[in-house]
Design an enzyme around this catalytic site. Structure first.
Site, PDB file in Angstrom:
ATOM      1  N   ASP A 109      12.137  24.232  26.276  1.00 42.90           N
ATOM      2  CA  ASP A 109      10.804  24.160  26.445  1.00 42.90           C
ATOM      3  C   ASP A 109      10.157  24.679  25.015  1.00 42.90           C
ATOM      4  O   ASP A 109       8.725  24.770  25.040  1.00 42.90           O
ATOM      5  CB  ASP A 109      10.343  25.011  27.823  1.00 42.90           C
ATOM      6  CG  ASP A 109      10.773  26.523  27.411  1.00 42.90           C
ATOM      7  OD1 ASP A 109      11.348  27.017  26.625  1.00 42.90           O
ATOM      8  OD2 ASP A 109      10.352  27.209  28.257  1.00 42.90           O
TER       9      ASP A 109
ATOM     10  N   LYS B  26      18.720  25.325  32.705  1.00 41.59           N
ATOM     11  CA  LYS B  26      18.578  26.623  31.824  1.00 41.59           C
ATOM     12  C   LYS B  26      17.601  27.414  32.524  1.00 41.59           C
ATOM     13  O   LYS B  26      16.073  26.777  32.580  1.00 41.59           O
ATOM     14  CB  LYS B  26      18.417  26.425  30.146  1.00 41.59           C
ATOM     15  CG  LYS B  26      18.190  27.687  29.705  1.00 41.59           C
ATOM     16  CD  LYS B  26      18.792  27.662  28.255  1.00 41.59           C
ATOM     17  CE  LYS B  26      17.605  27.289  27.307  1.00 41.59           C
ATOM     18  NZ  LYS B  26      16.076  28.091  27.466  1.00 41.59           N
TER      19      LYS B  26
ATOM     20  N   GLU C 124      19.708  34.935  23.160  1.00 38.20           N
ATOM     21  CA  GLU C 124      18.586  34.786  22.198  1.00 38.20           C
ATOM     22  C   GLU C 124      18.303  36.015  21.563  1.00 38.20           C
ATOM     23  O   GLU C 124      17.982  36.967  22.191  1.00 38.20           O
ATOM     24  CB  GLU C 124      17.213  34.090  22.612  1.00 38.20           C
ATOM     25  CG  GLU C 124      16.103  33.942  21.625  1.00 38.20           C
ATOM     26  CD  GLU C 124      15.022  32.941  21.946  1.00 38.20           C
ATOM     27  OE1 GLU C 124      15.152  32.185  22.970  1.00 38.20           O
ATOM     28  OE2 GLU C 124      14.191  32.813  21.275  1.00 38.20           O
TER      29      GLU C 124
HETATM   30  O1  KIV Z   1      13.571  26.274  24.341  1.00 40.60           O
HETATM   31  C1  KIV Z   1      14.325  26.275  23.535  1.00 40.60           C
HETATM   32  O2  KIV Z   1      14.240  25.451  22.598  1.00 40.60           O
HETATM   33  C2  KIV Z   1      15.197  27.456  23.667  1.00 40.60           C
HETATM   34  C3  KIV Z   1      15.632  28.207  22.198  1.00 40.60           C
HETATM   35  C4  KIV Z   1      16.260  29.334  22.343  1.00 40.60           C
HETATM   36  C5  KIV Z   1      16.824  27.285  21.677  1.00 40.60           C
HETATM   37  O3  KIV Z   1      15.645  27.987  24.471  1.00 40.60           O
END
Ligand code: KIV
Length: 308
Positions: free
Chosen positions: A69, A138, A207
């Site tokens: 996102d 995710k 992260e």
């Molecule tokens: O949204 C995203 O690109 C992520 C990054 C931490 C890779 O979650």
């Protein structure tokens, strides 16, 4: 032949330049788990639209594509990932997925699409999974979204957890900061990771946590960890494609490695093109133009004269 059928006959040739019709098998979670078990370091990049999806899918070596996102900020220009409407993220996923044939794909549940209730979460997740080609969703968060994550796993959707810095919650932690530098915070991250593993997450994105904490976690858990800004000790690394290719002219975070400067190369290429247009060297009659037979051209002139 009508002009329509002439155009149609061109389409397969033009199409062949832009899309791959090869029948390749898309990688599954089982393929990723095999690589993880073989201790192969895994490489992940984001894709935000059809072009970046095609680029990522064309890499022979890349393991996973994440439709992050982050696209809200990187390719739609929002100030944070909180601002993107679900439908905008959903259409971006559709574009990416049209370009992906072979890579394992993880997609995000964007802010506002899952927090309110388990049923809201399931509805958003089902909508995304119905696009096909997505192998895992995710979810940014740990304990606070446990019920949602458990339900997704129960209904057969593999979940990738996302802990450490959770950009969807940046307001609560005072910005985009490294998480887990203090003993108690680091211990909380470890407990949260174990909780997510115990409720069935297939993978965990870490992260911006200290590299020793990320390595400790990776050694402790028996599921792949995907790190960003979390050092070399994770099972996988992820970078935002626009960062690694230098697509934007804005500064990047400390943890980013730029592998090319696409933005300045693109601006130079555009200036080159403009120079060619202005000097009359582009387009070239031989290489960039379509001829018409002399007799057809003369016949056209006659038709026009008769019409007057
Ligand atoms: O949204 C995203 O690109 C992520 C990054 C931490 C890779 O979650």
């Amino acid at each position: 032949m009508s002009s329509f059928s002439v155009f149609r006959s061109l389409v397969p040739r033009l199409g062949a330049r832009y899309s791959s019709h090869a029948t390749v098998r898309q990688k599954t979670l089982t393929d990723i788990k095999k690589l993880y078990k073989a201790k192969e370091p895994l490489a992940v990049i984001t894709a935000h639209d059809y072009i970046t999806g095609r680029i990522a899918d064309s890499s022979e070596k890349l393991d996973i594509i994440l439709i992050g996102d982050s696209l809200a900020m990187v390719s739609k220009g929002y100030a944070s990932t909180l601002e993107i409407p679900f439908d905008d993220y959903y259409y971006a996923c559709k574009s990416v997925l049209r370009g992906v044939n072979q890579k394992f794909v993880i997609a995000d549940l964007p802010f506002g699409s899952f927090e309110a209730s388990v049923s809201q979460c399931v509805e958003s997740a089902v909508k995304l999974m119905k696009l096909g080609k997505i192998g895992s969703l995710k979810v940014e968060g740990g304990f606070e979204h446990g019920e949602q994550i458990k339900r997704l796993i129960e209904i057969g959707i593999p979940v990738t957890g996302h802990i450490g810095l959770k950009p969807q919650q940046f307001n609560a932690v005072g910005g985009y900061r490294v998480q887990g530098r203090k003993a108690q915070d680091a211990a909380n991250i470890i407990k949260e990771a174990e909780y997510l593993r115990d409720i069935g997450c297939s993978m965990l994105l870490l992260e911006c946590i200290p590299h020793k904490v990320a390595q400790y976690l990776t050694e402790k858990l028996d599921i792949p960890t995907i790190g960003i800004g979390s050092g070399p000790g994770t099972s996988a690394q992820v970078l935002v494609q626009a960062d690694l290719l230098g697509m934007l002219d804005s500064p990047t975070a400390k943890f980013v490695q730029k592998y090319m400067n696409f933005h300045s190369e693109a601006v130079n290429a555009i200036d080159h093109y403009v120079g060619d247009v202005k000097s009359g060297t582009f387009p070239n009659i031989e290489t960039h133009s379509y001829p018409i037979k002399e007799e057809e051209f003369e016949a056209m002139e006659k038709i026009l004269q008769q019409d007057h």
